[in-house]
Design an enzyme around this catalytic site. Structure first.
Site, PDB file in Angstrom:
ATOM      1  N   GLY A 197       0.781  -1.240   0.000  1.00 38.70           N
ATOM      2  CA  GLY A 197       0.000   0.000   0.000  1.00 38.70           C
ATOM      3  C   GLY A 197       0.811   1.287   0.000  1.00 38.70           C
ATOM      4  CB  SER A 198       4.320   2.203  -0.729  1.00 39.05           C
ATOM      5  OG  SER A 198       4.537   1.777  -2.048  1.00 39.05           O
ATOM      6  CG  ASN A 199       2.043   3.183  -5.754  1.00 37.67           C
ATOM      7  OD1 ASN A 199       2.503   4.209  -6.257  1.00 37.67           O
ATOM      8  ND2 ASN A 199       2.608   1.994  -5.915  1.00 37.67           N
TER       9      ASN A 199
ATOM     10  CG  LEU B 115     -10.736  -4.911 -11.460  1.00 32.39           C
ATOM     11  CD1 LEU B 115     -10.754  -3.397 -11.657  1.00 32.39           C
ATOM     12  CD2 LEU B 115     -11.499  -5.292 -10.197  1.00 32.39           C
TER      13      LEU B 115
ATOM     14  CG  HIS C 293       1.917  -2.154 -15.131  1.00 31.62           C
ATOM     15  ND1 HIS C 293       1.603  -3.378 -14.560  1.00 31.62           N
ATOM     16  CD2 HIS C 293       2.888  -2.397 -16.039  1.00 31.62           C
ATOM     17  CE1 HIS C 293       2.352  -4.316 -15.127  1.00 31.62           C
ATOM     18  NE2 HIS C 293       3.135  -3.743 -16.029  1.00 31.62           N
TER      19      HIS C 293
ATOM     20  CD  GLU D  41       5.197   1.734  -8.977  1.00 34.65           C
ATOM     21  OE1 GLU D  41       4.120   1.485  -8.410  1.00 34.65           O
ATOM     22  OE2 GLU D  41       6.063   0.867  -9.173  1.00 34.65           O
TER      23      GLU D  41
HETATM   24  C1  GAR Z   1       3.662  -1.370  -7.238  1.00 40.20           C
HETATM   25  O1  GAR Z   1       4.955  -1.453  -7.775  1.00 40.20           O
HETATM   26  C2  GAR Z   1       2.624  -1.383  -8.336  1.00 40.20           C
HETATM   27  O2  GAR Z   1       3.017  -0.682  -9.474  1.00 40.20           O
HETATM   28  C3  GAR Z   1       2.516  -2.858  -8.613  1.00 40.20           C
HETATM   29  O3  GAR Z   1       2.563  -3.466  -7.359  1.00 40.20           O
HETATM   30  C4  GAR Z   1       3.310  -2.649  -6.469  1.00 40.20           C
HETATM   31  C5  GAR Z   1       2.454  -2.345  -5.254  1.00 40.20           C
HETATM   32  O4  GAR Z   1       3.185  -1.649  -4.297  1.00 40.20           O
HETATM   33  N1  GAR Z   1       1.329  -3.171  -9.328  1.00 40.20           N
HETATM   34  C6  GAR Z   1       1.253  -4.093 -10.265  1.00 40.20           C
HETATM   35  O5  GAR Z   1       2.192  -4.788 -10.595  1.00 40.20           O
HETATM   36  C7  GAR Z   1      -0.120  -4.244 -10.896  1.00 40.20           C
HETATM   37  N2  GAR Z   1      -0.032  -4.997 -12.107  1.00 40.20           N
HETATM   38  P1  GAR Z   1       2.437  -0.868  -3.144  1.00 40.20           P
HETATM   39  O6  GAR Z   1       1.426  -1.880  -2.556  1.00 40.20           O
HETATM   40  O7  GAR Z   1       3.508  -0.535  -2.153  1.00 40.20           O
HETATM   41  O8  GAR Z   1       1.758   0.318  -3.740  1.00 40.20           O
END
Ligand code: GAR
Length: 209
Positions: free
Chosen positions: A20-22, A101, A117, A182
Site C-alpha cells: 500500500g505504499s502507492n 477485474l 503499473h 510511482e
Molecule cells: C507497485 O509497484 C505497483 O506498481 C505494482 O505493485 C506494487 C504495489 O506496491 N502493481 C502491479 O504490478 C499491478 N499490475 P504498493 O502496494 O507498495 O503500492
C-alpha cells in the site's frame, strides 16, 4: 468579473492487495491539500494487506473482501462490485491491486478507474514487470498510470515516468527506483482527474493546462 466556481471535491476509493505504499502516497497528497479529493474507502482482497493499517491510520474506512471466502471468481466479483457501489466514488484507484477485474466492473466504472503499473506500457504488462524488464535487457524502465479497460494493463495512458536501468541492477533495485517514480506519478494522475483536467480521446489522454 470572471466568476471562479470552486471544484466539488471528488470522492476517491482505492483497491489494494498488499503493502500500500502507492495508496499512502495518494492519501498523503489528499491530506496535504495537493489533491482536491476525499479518500472515502479502501477495498482489499487480502486480510493481511499492510494497506489496511495505513487506511486505519488515515481514518479511511476499510472493506476486506477476502478472495478465499468465495467459491468462485464470479461470486467474489459480485461482492466486490457491491462494495464499490457502496462507496459512491467518483474515482477508483487501483494501487497495487493484483487481480484482473471482471468485465462487469470494468464496464460500470469505465473512465473513472485508474491503475499504476511498474513498467513503461505497452512493454511488460502483467505480473513481475520489473523482472521482465531486467530479463529483456532494456536500458530504460519506469511506470505507467492508465485508465482501466477490458485488457490487462492496456487502457489509455495518463502519465508515464522513466528511470534508467543500471548495469548491476537486480529486480529489487530496479523495483525500488521505479517505486519512487510511482509515488510521484500516481498522486499527480489523481490530482489531474480531480481537477477535471483529463480529456480522453480514443487511446489518447490529453491533459488540460
Ligand atoms: C507497485 O509497484 C505497483 O506498481 C505494482 O505493485 C506494487 C504495489 O506496491 N502493481 C502491479 O504490478 C499491478 N499490475 P504498493 O502496494 O507498495 O503500492
Amino acid at each position: 468579473m470572471e466568476q471562479v466556481i470552486p471544484l466539488r471535491k471528488k470522492r476517491i476509493a482505492f483497491l489494494a492487495s498488499g503493502r500500500g505504499s502507492n495508496f499512502q502516497a495518494v492519501i498523503d497528497a489528499i491530506a496535504s491539500g495537493e489533491i482536491p479529493g476525499i479518500g472515502v474507502g479502501l477495498i482489499t482482497d487480502n486480510p493481511r494487506a499492510y494497506a489496511i493499517e495505513r487506511a486505519e491510520h488515515g481514518g479511511i474506512p476499510v472493506r476486506v473482501i477476502d478472495y478465499a471466502d468465495f467459491a468462485s471468481k464470479a461470486a467474489y466479483e459480485e461482492a466486490l462490485l457491491a462494495a464499490m457501489r457502496d462507496f459512491q466514488a467518483d474515482l477508483f484507484v487501483l494501487a497495487g491491486y493484483m487481480r484482473i477485474l471482471g468485465s462487469d466492473i470494468v464496464r460500470e466504472f469505465s473512465g473513472r478507474m485508474i491503475n499504476i503499473h511498474p513498467a513503461l506500457l505497452p512493454a511488460f504488462p502483467g505480473l513481475h514487470a520489473q523482472r521482465q524488464a531486467i530479463e529483456y535487457g532494456v536500458k530504460v524502465a519506469g511506470c505507467t498510470v492508465h485508465l482501466v479497460d477490458d485488457g490487462t494493463d492496456t487502457g489509455p495512458i495518463v502519465i508515464q515516468r522513466c528511470v534508467p536501468v543500471l548495469e548491476d541492477d537486480d529486480e529489487t533495485a530496479l523495483a525500488e527506483r521505479i517505486l519512487a517514480e510511482e509515488h510521484r506519478a500516481l498522486p499527480l494522475a489523481v490530482k489531474l482527474f480531480c481537477e477535471d483536467r483529463l480529456i480522453v480521446e480514443g487511446r489518447r489522454v490529453r491533459i488540460r493546462p
